[in-house]
Write a protein that holds these residues in place. Structure first.
Motif, PDB file in Angstrom:
ATOM      1  N   UNK A 126      10.787  41.977  23.130  1.00  0.00           N
ATOM      2  CA  UNK A 126      11.559  42.619  24.167  1.00  0.00           C
ATOM      3  C   UNK A 126      11.407  42.148  25.518  1.00  0.00           C
ATOM      4  N   UNK A 127      12.281  41.802  26.106  1.00  0.00           N
ATOM      5  CA  UNK A 127      12.266  41.147  27.646  1.00  0.00           C
ATOM      6  C   UNK A 127      11.805  42.352  28.383  1.00  0.00           C
ATOM      7  N   UNK A 128      10.563  41.918  29.188  1.00  0.00           N
ATOM      8  CA  UNK A 128      10.203  43.195  30.277  1.00  0.00           C
ATOM      9  C   UNK A 128      10.371  42.318  31.584  1.00  0.00           C
ATOM     10  N   UNK A 129      11.483  42.910  32.388  1.00  0.00           N
ATOM     11  CA  UNK A 129      11.793  42.160  33.686  1.00  0.00           C
ATOM     12  C   UNK A 129      10.821  42.529  34.529  1.00  0.00           C
ATOM     13  N   UNK A 130      10.206  43.609  34.667  1.00  0.00           N
ATOM     14  CA  UNK A 130       9.246  43.683  35.670  1.00  0.00           C
ATOM     15  C   UNK A 130       7.974  42.749  35.770  1.00  0.00           C
ATOM     16  N   UNK A 131       7.599  42.267  34.649  1.00  0.00           N
ATOM     17  CA  UNK A 131       6.390  41.210  34.362  1.00  0.00           C
ATOM     18  C   UNK A 131       7.062  39.836  33.905  1.00  0.00           C
ATOM     19  N   UNK A 132       8.489  39.786  33.959  1.00  0.00           N
ATOM     20  CA  UNK A 132       8.934  38.422  33.373  1.00  0.00           C
ATOM     21  C   UNK A 132       8.190  37.879  32.085  1.00  0.00           C
ATOM     22  N   UNK A 133       8.131  38.720  30.977  1.00  0.00           N
ATOM     23  CA  UNK A 133       7.505  38.549  29.888  1.00  0.00           C
ATOM     24  C   UNK A 133       7.997  39.266  28.761  1.00  0.00           C
ATOM     25  N   UNK A 134       7.806  38.642  27.644  1.00  0.00           N
ATOM     26  CA  UNK A 134       8.323  39.335  26.399  1.00  0.00           C
ATOM     27  C   UNK A 134       7.044  40.087  25.534  1.00  0.00           C
ATOM     28  N   UNK A 135       7.429  41.033  25.137  1.00  0.00           N
ATOM     29  CA  UNK A 135       6.534  41.856  24.328  1.00  0.00           C
ATOM     30  C   UNK A 135       7.045  41.716  22.978  1.00  0.00           C
ATOM     31  N   UNK A 136       6.066  40.859  22.168  1.00  0.00           N
ATOM     32  CA  UNK A 136       6.404  40.573  20.516  1.00  0.00           C
ATOM     33  C   UNK A 136       5.736  41.871  19.915  1.00  0.00           C
TER      34      UNK A 136
ATOM     35  N   UNK B 153      17.844  46.280  26.372  1.00  0.00           N
ATOM     36  CA  UNK B 153      18.292  47.084  25.463  1.00  0.00           C
ATOM     37  C   UNK B 153      19.289  46.537  24.204  1.00  0.00           C
ATOM     38  N   UNK B 154      19.496  45.534  24.564  1.00  0.00           N
ATOM     39  CA  UNK B 154      20.701  44.825  23.636  1.00  0.00           C
ATOM     40  C   UNK B 154      19.945  43.703  22.783  1.00  0.00           C
ATOM     41  N   UNK B 155      20.195  43.606  21.479  1.00  0.00           N
ATOM     42  CA  UNK B 155      19.940  42.862  20.505  1.00  0.00           C
ATOM     43  C   UNK B 155      20.581  41.577  20.693  1.00  0.00           C
ATOM     44  N   UNK B 156      19.966  40.228  20.861  1.00  0.00           N
ATOM     45  CA  UNK B 156      20.738  39.161  21.102  1.00  0.00           C
ATOM     46  C   UNK B 156      20.740  38.318  19.785  1.00  0.00           C
ATOM     47  N   UNK B 157      20.154  38.607  18.858  1.00  0.00           N
ATOM     48  CA  UNK B 157      19.738  37.973  17.841  1.00  0.00           C
ATOM     49  C   UNK B 157      18.308  37.308  17.649  1.00  0.00           C
ATOM     50  N   UNK B 158      18.258  36.483  16.448  1.00  0.00           N
ATOM     51  CA  UNK B 158      17.045  35.768  16.316  1.00  0.00           C
ATOM     52  C   UNK B 158      16.823  34.524  16.959  1.00  0.00           C
ATOM     53  N   UNK B 159      15.489  34.495  17.452  1.00  0.00           N
ATOM     54  CA  UNK B 159      15.218  33.202  18.359  1.00  0.00           C
ATOM     55  C   UNK B 159      13.619  32.799  18.185  1.00  0.00           C
ATOM     56  N   UNK B 160      13.314  31.600  18.322  1.00  0.00           N
ATOM     57  CA  UNK B 160      11.852  31.126  18.039  1.00  0.00           C
ATOM     58  C   UNK B 160      11.262  31.441  19.179  1.00  0.00           C
ATOM     59  N   UNK B 161      10.130  31.747  19.251  1.00  0.00           N
ATOM     60  CA  UNK B 161       9.096  31.947  20.192  1.00  0.00           C
ATOM     61  C   UNK B 161       7.734  31.356  19.847  1.00  0.00           C
ATOM     62  N   UNK B 162       6.994  30.974  20.845  1.00  0.00           N
ATOM     63  CA  UNK B 162       5.797  30.128  20.754  1.00  0.00           C
ATOM     64  C   UNK B 162       4.610  31.122  20.928  1.00  0.00           C
ATOM     65  N   UNK B 163       3.740  31.148  19.990  1.00  0.00           N
ATOM     66  CA  UNK B 163       2.839  32.304  19.867  1.00  0.00           C
ATOM     67  C   UNK B 163       1.538  31.719  19.585  1.00  0.00           C
ATOM     68  N   UNK B 164       0.457  31.837  20.306  1.00  0.00           N
ATOM     69  CA  UNK B 164      -1.012  31.571  19.649  1.00  0.00           C
ATOM     70  C   UNK B 164      -1.452  32.662  18.940  1.00  0.00           C
ATOM     71  N   UNK B 165      -1.882  32.173  17.808  1.00  0.00           N
ATOM     72  CA  UNK B 165      -2.276  33.071  16.521  1.00  0.00           C
ATOM     73  C   UNK B 165      -3.752  33.495  16.432  1.00  0.00           C
ATOM     74  N   UNK B 166      -4.489  32.156  16.469  1.00  0.00           N
ATOM     75  CA  UNK B 166      -5.848  32.253  16.417  1.00  0.00           C
ATOM     76  C   UNK B 166      -6.452  31.310  17.422  1.00  0.00           C
ATOM     77  N   UNK B 167      -7.917  31.104  17.512  1.00  0.00           N
ATOM     78  CA  UNK B 167      -8.373  30.170  18.362  1.00  0.00           C
ATOM     79  C   UNK B 167      -9.873  30.064  17.465  1.00  0.00           C
TER      80      UNK B 167
END
Length: 598
Positions: A151-161, A194-208
């Motif tokens: 979900x795009x959070x415009x206030x912080x310009x980030x996505x919440x996965x 609030x609108x579903x734009x469909x499926x997209x790839x995101x880059x996420x760090x899983x473990x270190x």
């Protein structure tokens, strides 16, 4: 009696098997897997074996250089899987996902983005291993319905996965060993305003090195026989991602004021996000065919050295028995057929053939090769007897690998159903029934006509049935016929590719055994489908009755060339390190057993 052949004959056969690319793309991989790091290790538990697989693929990686270079070179990408899997089947999915699905996706949809450089640098030297997280527990192959949200959070310009429910947990990414740094391409549903734009790839760090990153929860999946891959399930608990981690490439843009713009439909965006999966399907299929070549090499070599009693003949080599010849030479014919067909598919992919026809061909190659090679490997395992159950003799591990390929990168049945839907669209007049009178089932042109006729006839008959059926039930009521239709289409493509490759062979010493091998491939499929052809008048009852004798005769003629044909795989006892591959397998097994630490 073993057929005579020259080094030039062998070189031409190697060129056929490796499509002329052995020196340029395969030799260095074949040399890399000779390293002692690939020696068999006894007594490891699944986690220890999994860690060893990571060490092995890093060994290969260090010799090849930056991951982005491998991902950008399809020939090298394919070769990595084809050779590493021969000694450790777990390295195949690790390399395919790291290079293709992770690094390849980043390069495809994030090229020229300096914000992504730190991720790519880690993946380039494999200080972090790439992952791909698409499938969810509740949706299986229906990835377009997945529920993980970004979900795009415009206030912080980030996505919440976030993972909204247990059924939305990512299923089977390689997260079971949590102290190895992992970076994943995660497919999630993009939500903007609030609108579903469909499926997209995101880059996420899983473990270190210290374990799962904040907000990432992982659990290891149960053990899988014969495959030490550290599959797990992954849950995201409101993980914050920078704007740059959306890999929307040329099919979507999030403006500075938080408005999403895309030139494609939602389905078009979804399909584009899976762009690299096609190379992955080729890579897995080609590697499984390579493992099948190794299985046949081991089984044929061992069968010429293993002795047994034969009524009235005393002690004979197992390979001299007709039952062994039909089983293993039949397997050899299937391996050669799929090898040359995969070579054709690879060439089409690298040349960038029209996507629709290419994607259909790739799906066919992945489905048919994994099913046929599952049978090949199983036959080889059985035909070497008790020796086939030990991992050190390789074949048993290939059995588990084959089952993994059947399901990975899109399960075979959904893939074939997609192909079938495309095949039903064009409408033609249909094929002319071949006249069997005076024809020989050893005539490749006649057999090709039979395969073509079945392909076209099943398409026409299936269209007619679906046209007559109610729309709501047409697909389900005809699903098994649809699958038969797609498989017949694929088998026709494979046989055509095989004969074209054989017709291009220059050596006279090779032409005869390869023609026999192509004939055998056709005869085996005709034997399986004899009832269909007989019912439609394509073959006579006499031809059907003669089929078993024809198969026996071809195998008898081929037996003396079996050494030559498996030599074309450019394998050796030293590379495979399997006791049954040695010149004296009994002594080799004895030495190996005595060497195991108690």
């Amino acid at each position: 009696m073993e057929a005579e052949y020259t080094e030039e004959d062998r070189a031409e056969l190697v060129a056929l098997v490796f499509d002329g690319l052995y020196e340029s793309h395969h030799r260095r991989l074949a040399e890399l897997v000779r390293d002692p790091i690939f020696d068999q290790r006894e007594g490891l538990d699944m986690v220890e074996a999994g860690r060893l697989s990571y060490e092995r693929i890093r060994h290969v990686h260090r010799a090849l250089g930056p991951a982005r270079d491998v991902a950008a070179d399809p020939w090298t990408l394919f070769a990595v899987g084809e050779w590493s899997c021969l000694l450790d089947s777990t390295t195949l999915p690790l390399s395919a996902v790291h290079y293709n699905l992770c690094v390849g996706t980043i390069l495809r949809f994030g090229a020229g983005r300096p914000e992504l450089k730190p991720y790519l640098d880690e993946l380039d030297d494999m200080s972090a291993v790439g992952m791909f997280a698409a499938t969810e527990i509740g949706f299986g192959n229906n990835v377009s319905a997945l529920e993980t949200e970004a979900v795009y959070d415009q206030a912080t310009d980030t996505f919440v996965l976030n993972t909204p429910s247990p059924r939305a947990q990512k299923f089977m990414p390689y997260c079971g060993i949590t102290d190895i740094p992992k970076i994943a391409v995660v497919l999630a549903r993009l939500v903007v305003d609030g609108r579903d734009q469909g499926v997209f790839p995101f880059l996420v760090r899983i473990t270190d090195a210290d374990g799962p990153c904040p907000g990432v929860v992982t659990h290891r999946c149960p053990d899988k026989p014969g495959l030490a891959l550290d599959n797990g399930v992954t849950w995201f608990d409101h993980v914050r991602l920078p704007r740059a981690n959306l890999l929307s490439g040329d099919f979507g843009e999030l403006s500075a004021d938080g408005v999403f713009i895309s030139p494609l439909s939602r389905r078009g965006r979804f399909l584009r996000s899976f762009d690299r999966v096609h190379a992955g399907r080729i890579s897995l299929a080609a590697a499984l065919v390579a493992a099948s070549r190794a299985a046949v090499y081991l089984a044929v070599r061992y069968s010429w050295r293993r002795e047994t009693a034969a009524p009235g003949r005393g002690t004979v080599q197992v390979m001299s028995l007709r039952s062994q010849q039909v089983a293993l030479l039949g397997a050899l014919s299937r391996v050669y057929a799929m090898t040359v067909f995969l070579n054709e598919v690879k060439r089409d992919y690298v040349r960038g053939e029209a996507p629709e026809g290419l994607h259909r061909k790739i799906a066919i190659a992945k489905a048919l090769s994994s099913w046929e090679m599952t049978g090949v490997i199983t036959v080889c395992r059985e035909r070497v007897g008790a020796q086939g159950v030990f991992s050190v003799n390789r074949i048993a591990d290939y059995v588990a690998m084959a089952q993994g390929v059947v399901t990975a990168e899109g399960d075979n049945l959904p893939l074939l159903l997609t192909v079938a839907g495309e095949l039903l669209a064009p409408r033609g007049a249909g094929a002319t029934r071949p006249d069997p009178d005076g024809q020989s089932l050893l005539d490749g042109r006649f057999v090709m006509d039979l395969f073509s006729y079945k392909d076209e006839t099943l398409r026409r008959e299936t269209r007619q049935r679906m046209d007559r059926a109610p729309f709501s039930s047409a697909w389900n009521d005809n699903m098994n016929r649809v699958l038969d239709m797609a498989e017949a289409y694929g088998t026709h493509l494979v046989l055509r590719s095989f004969w074209q490759a054989v017709d291009g062979v220059e050596s006279g010493a090779l032409r005869t055994p390869l023609r026999l091998l192509a004939s055998l491939y056709g005869l085996l499929h005709l034997r399986d489908d004899a009832g269909w052809y007989l019912a439609r008048g394509c073959v006579t009852a006499e031809q059907v009755i003669a089929l078993p004798d024809l198969v026996d005769t071809v195998c008898e003629q081929l037996a003396g060339s079996s050494h030559l044909l498996v030599d074309g795989f450019n394998l050796s006892p030293e590379l495979l390190r399997a006791p049954i591959a040695q010149d004296d397998p009994v002594a080799a097994v004895d030495r190996y057993v005595r060497s195991i630490r108690r």
